[in-house]
Motif scaffolding. Structure first.
Motif, PDB file in Angstrom:
ATOM      1  N   PHE A 105       0.850  -1.182   0.000  1.00 48.45           N
ATOM      2  CA  PHE A 105       0.000   0.000   0.000  1.00 48.45           C
ATOM      3  C   PHE A 105       0.888   1.234   0.000  1.00 48.45           C
ATOM      4  N   PRO A 106       0.380   2.341  -0.577  1.00 52.38           N
ATOM      5  CA  PRO A 106       1.176   3.569  -0.515  1.00 52.38           C
ATOM      6  C   PRO A 106       1.324   4.030   0.933  1.00 52.38           C
ATOM      7  N   SER A 107       2.381   4.739   1.187  1.00 50.22           N
ATOM      8  CA  SER A 107       2.620   5.285   2.525  1.00 50.22           C
ATOM      9  C   SER A 107       1.538   6.307   2.851  1.00 50.22           C
ATOM     10  N   ALA A 108       1.207   6.432   4.120  1.00 51.18           N
ATOM     11  CA  ALA A 108       0.226   7.425   4.548  1.00 51.18           C
ATOM     12  C   ALA A 108       0.688   8.825   4.165  1.00 51.18           C
ATOM     13  N   GLU A 109       1.996   9.035   4.132  1.00 47.70           N
ATOM     14  CA  GLU A 109       2.543  10.353   3.757  1.00 47.70           C
ATOM     15  C   GLU A 109       2.123  10.722   2.340  1.00 47.70           C
TER      16      GLU A 109
END
Length: 196
Positions: A105-109
Motif C-alpha cells: 500500500f502507498p505510505s500514509a505520507e
C-alpha cells in the motif's frame, strides 16, 4: 497441580472440543447459542463462511434447524461451472490477514492530507471535496470543543437519553439496524468486558 487446574478454569473455552481460543485456527460463531466453533471441528471451511447467513452449531441444529446460506445475487439459471477468480474472504480470518500482508500500500505520507485546524473550512471542502483522508494533528483553530478524555459512552446516554434510537452497524453481518441508546451502551460495555 491444583493451582494449574484452578488457572485453567479461568481461561474461556470454546467449541465442542472445549479448548481455549487459538488465533491460528479459523472459528465461526453460532447464531443461536453464541458460542464459537473451530471450522475443522464442525466441518465448515474458512472460505465457505462468507456464504453462510445464519450458522447453527451441531447442538443448536437440533432445536433451531440447519444453517442457512445467503441468497446469491446475480444468480444465473445456468451455472457455467467456472470457478470465479476471486472468492469472498471473511474479514479478520487467517486467509484475509495473509492476503492483506501480501499486498503493498502507498505510505500514509503519500495519501493523507495534513492541515492546520484553521485551514479546514467550508470553503476548503467546497473547493477540494473530500477525496483523501485529512489529518489535523492539533485541534487548535478548528473552532470545536473536544470532550475531556474522561467523557465516555455512558455520558452520551446521560446527555441524550436512554430511549433515543440510534443507527448502528453490525460489522460481522454488514447490516444496519436501529437500537435504543441504552441497548447500545449495554452492548458496548459487555463487549469491552470480554476484551479484558
Amino acid at each position: 497441580a491444583a493451582g494449574g487446574a484452578l488457572n485453567m478454569a479461568t481461561v474461556p473455552v470454546y467449541c465442542i472440543c472445549r479448548l481455549p481460543y487459538d488465533v491460528t485456527r479459523f472459528m465461526i460463531e453460532c447464531d443461536a447459542c453464541k458460542d464459537w466453533f473451530h471450522g475443522s471441528c464442525v466441518g465448515v471451511e474458512e472460505d465457505e463462511a462468507p456464504d453462510i447467513d445464519i450458522y447453527h452449531c451441531p447442538i443448536c441444529e437440533k432445536t433451531h434447524g440447519k444453517s442457512t446460506l445467503k441468497k446469491k445475487r446475480n444468480w444465473h439459471k445456468h451455472d457455467t461451472g467456472q470457478i470465479p477468480e476471486v472468492k469472498p474472504v471473511q474479514n479478520g480470518s487467517q486467509i484475509f490477514i495473509k492476503e492483506l500482508r501480501s499486498r503493498t500500500f502507498p505510505s500514509a505520507e503519500e495519501v493523507v492530507v495534513k492541515l492546520n485546524g484553521n485551514q479546514l473550512t467550508v470553503e476548503y471542502m467546497e473547493e477540494t471535496g473530500f477525496t483523501e483522508p485529512i489529518l489535523i494533528p492539533k485541534k487548535d483553530g478548528l473552532g470545536i470543543g473536544v470532550p475531556a478524555p474522561t467523557f465516555y459512552v455512558s455520558d452520551v446516554e446521560n446527555y441524550v437519553g436512554p430511549e433515543r434510537v440510534v443507527d448502528v452497524t453490525d460489522v460481522t453481518k454488514q447490516k444496519e439496524c436501529k437500537m435504543k441508546l441504552k441497548e447500545f451502551v449495554n452492548y458496548y460495555y459487555s463487549t469491552r468486558s470480554e476484551e479484558h
